[in-house]
Design an enzyme around this catalytic site. Structure first.
Site, PDB file in Angstrom:
ATOM      1  N   ASP A 183       0.891  -1.007   0.230  1.00 39.73           N
ATOM      2  CA  ASP A 183      -0.020   0.771   0.568  1.00 39.73           C
ATOM      3  C   ASP A 183       0.843   0.752  -0.366  1.00 39.73           C
ATOM      4  OD1 ASP A 183      -2.586   1.403   0.410  1.00 39.73           O
ATOM      5  OD2 ASP A 183      -1.586   1.923   2.274  1.00 39.73           O
ATOM      6  N   CYS A 195     -12.365  -4.578   5.970  1.00 40.07           N
ATOM      7  CA  CYS A 195     -12.330  -5.238   7.088  1.00 40.07           C
ATOM      8  C   CYS A 195     -11.431  -6.155   6.601  1.00 40.07           C
ATOM      9  CB  CYS A 195     -13.210  -5.715   8.004  1.00 40.07           C
ATOM     10  SG  CYS A 195     -12.541  -6.232   9.638  1.00 40.07           S
ATOM     11  N   GLU A 219      -2.267  -1.269  -5.956  1.00 41.23           N
ATOM     12  CA  GLU A 219      -3.201  -0.465  -6.032  1.00 41.23           C
ATOM     13  C   GLU A 219      -2.580   0.048  -7.221  1.00 41.23           C
ATOM     14  OE1 GLU A 219      -3.724   1.954  -2.954  1.00 41.23           O
ATOM     15  OE2 GLU A 219      -1.832   2.905  -2.524  1.00 41.23           O
ATOM     16  N   CYS A 262     -13.056  -2.531  13.762  1.00 37.80           N
ATOM     17  CA  CYS A 262     -14.232  -3.033  13.053  1.00 37.80           C
ATOM     18  C   CYS A 262     -16.006  -3.014  13.122  1.00 37.80           C
ATOM     19  CB  CYS A 262     -14.293  -4.658  11.789  1.00 37.80           C
ATOM     20  SG  CYS A 262     -14.936  -4.905  10.842  1.00 37.80           S
ATOM     21  N   ASP A 290      -3.630   1.227   7.327  1.00 37.24           N
ATOM     22  CA  ASP A 290      -2.043   0.598   5.803  1.00 37.24           C
ATOM     23  C   ASP A 290      -2.353  -0.484   5.751  1.00 37.24           C
ATOM     24  OD1 ASP A 290      -2.597   3.280   5.181  1.00 37.24           O
ATOM     25  OD2 ASP A 290      -0.270   3.778   6.439  1.00 37.24           O
ATOM     26  N   CYS A 337     -16.606  -7.486  13.410  1.00 33.34           N
ATOM     27  CA  CYS A 337     -15.899  -8.168  14.072  1.00 33.34           C
ATOM     28  C   CYS A 337     -15.521  -7.817  15.172  1.00 33.34           C
ATOM     29  CB  CYS A 337     -15.222  -9.579  12.833  1.00 33.34           C
ATOM     30  SG  CYS A 337     -14.310  -8.456  12.076  1.00 33.34           S
ATOM     31  N   CYS A 370     -13.011  -9.779   8.741  1.00 29.47           N
ATOM     32  CA  CYS A 370     -14.358 -10.315   7.776  1.00 29.47           C
ATOM     33  C   CYS A 370     -15.054 -10.350   6.690  1.00 29.47           C
ATOM     34  CB  CYS A 370     -15.290 -10.273   9.094  1.00 29.47           C
ATOM     35  SG  CYS A 370     -15.694  -7.932   9.464  1.00 29.47           S
TER      36      CYS A 370
END
Length: 400
Positions: free
Chosen positions: A183, A320, A267, A339, A349, A342, A323
């Protein structure tokens, strides 16, 4: 495997060579600008598109102009190469890869390209056409093959460089089975899925105060004076130092990642669009994301690695990893979040890097090939929805 590579060195010309190079740079720049104006005017005034052959024939006539005898005092090869570079610039423009060609300026980077018939390479010494003495090159590394072409350049800080295009046998790095997702960011230029964080040296910010002082001094100088020239040179030297420091950091970082991993997933960033944010533009430019991705791509191609890229709309930071829940919003200032589905604690990052790795693997695992294409050096694209709710990687990943 043999590969075309560029070897760049700094050299220190004599006083006579400086004058000859200045004349060559000036003539090459003049011919480039003249041909650009000729092709532009021909299209808008006569609706005729000129080709490289047309401009080459026109250059032959231009050299016979009694008011321009200086065009014959330099080697004809850099002048012809300048026309070829202009033709390439027009091809890139019509293909949508670049903007319309612009005129070259005297105070910007100057360059001259020499084909094999315009230089002599003997016993590790380079002698250019129209020169009687070889260049005094500072050798930092060596190559064994014969140069296919030579480019002489001078940057705004008055440093001279020579670049050799050489085809050499490339020593391959040891193969690896490691895969990572990375990232790109500002706090850390690279955060990898395996926990590695590169940090950010912030080279521009380090020298910003000094640069501000030098630029103010330059603004106060009389235009065209020697003092203005000296002040401009001081600013250019500091900019060159910043650029060199940034490039050195990116080369070391990209080499480390490519040498240690067989597959790297990253990315896709619209850097140009992100630069429109004036609050972050300076910091984004200082990271050099575009140059870093370019280095990853060609180094991966050289050493049989695979580079993958996910679509820019995939919510790597908001999703996330544990999950699959996707947040509706995640402001940039929030670096950690919990999250709501979960209750797992996510580092922004690190979570994004893990998602990038997962979506890259979901494209087919390792190794992955497109039809009729090799996996080595190819870019794999994935796209996904940015809507909220729990979203699986299988639903998001499709081939680009």
């Amino acid at each position: 495997m043999k590969q075309l590579r560029g070897f760049k060195y700094r050299f220190y010309p004599t006083s006579a060579q400086r004058l000859e190079l200045a004349q060559t740079f000036g003539c090459t720049r003049f011919v480039y600008n003249w041909a650009l104006a000729l092709r532009t005017n021909s299209y808008y005034q006569d609706q005729v598109s000129l080709s490289y052959t047309d401009t080459s024939n026109a250059l032959t006539k231009l050299k016979k102009d009694p008011e321009k005898p200086w065009l014959k005092q330099v080697s004809s090869v850099p002048l012809q190469q300048g026309l070829r570079h202009l033709n390439t610039a027009f091809k890139n423009f019509f293909a949508g890869r670049n903007k319309y060609p612009r005129f070259k300026k005297k105070n910007n980077r100057q360059s001259a390209h020499y084909a094999p018939n315009a230089f002599k390479w003997e016993d590790g010494k380079l002698t250019l056409a129209k020169m009687s003495q070889p260049l005094k090159i500072r050798w930092s590394r060596y190559f064994t093959s014969e140069p296919k072409s030579v480019t002489i350049s001078k940057d705004p800080s008055n440093r001279y460089f020579v670049s050799f295009l050489v085809e050499e046998e490339l020593e391959q790095w040891n193969s690896s089975t490691e895969e990572i997702g990375i990232d790109l960011g500002i706090k850390d230029v690279v955060v990898a899925s395996n926990g590695f964080a590169s940090g950010n040296p912030k080279h521009y910010q380090k020298y910003q105060a000094r640069l501000k002082t030098l630029q103010r001094r330059l603004a106060r100088k009389k235009k065209g004076s020697n003092n203005q020239y000296k002040a401009r040179l001081s600013v250019a030297k500091l900019h060159a130092k910043i650029a060199d420091c940034r490039l050195d950091f990116l080369h070391k970082l990209s080499t480390k990642l490519v040498s240690e991993n067989q597959a790297i997933y990253t990315e896709t960033l619209a850097v140009k669009n992100m630069m429109a944010n004036h609050k972050l533009a300076k910091a984004i430019a200082d990271c050099g994301w575009g140059e870093f991705l370019r280095q990853l791509e060609y180094k991966a191609k050289w050493h049989d690695r695979k580079i993958g890229a996910i679509n820019r709309w995939f919510p790597s930071s908001k999703r996330c990893y544990t999950c699959g829940h996707v947040l509706d919003k995640l402001p940039l200032e929030i670096r950690k979040w919990t999250c709501p589905s979960c209750n797992s604690h996510n580092l922004r990052d690190q979570n994004a890097a893990l998602n990038i790795l997962a979506i890259g693997r979901s494209l087919g695992g390792f190794p992955h090939t497109r039809p009729n294409q090799e996996a080595v050096g190819q870019t794999v694209f994935a796209c996904g929805s940015s809507s909220g709710g729990d979203v699986s990687l299988t639903d998001l990943a499709i081939l680009g």
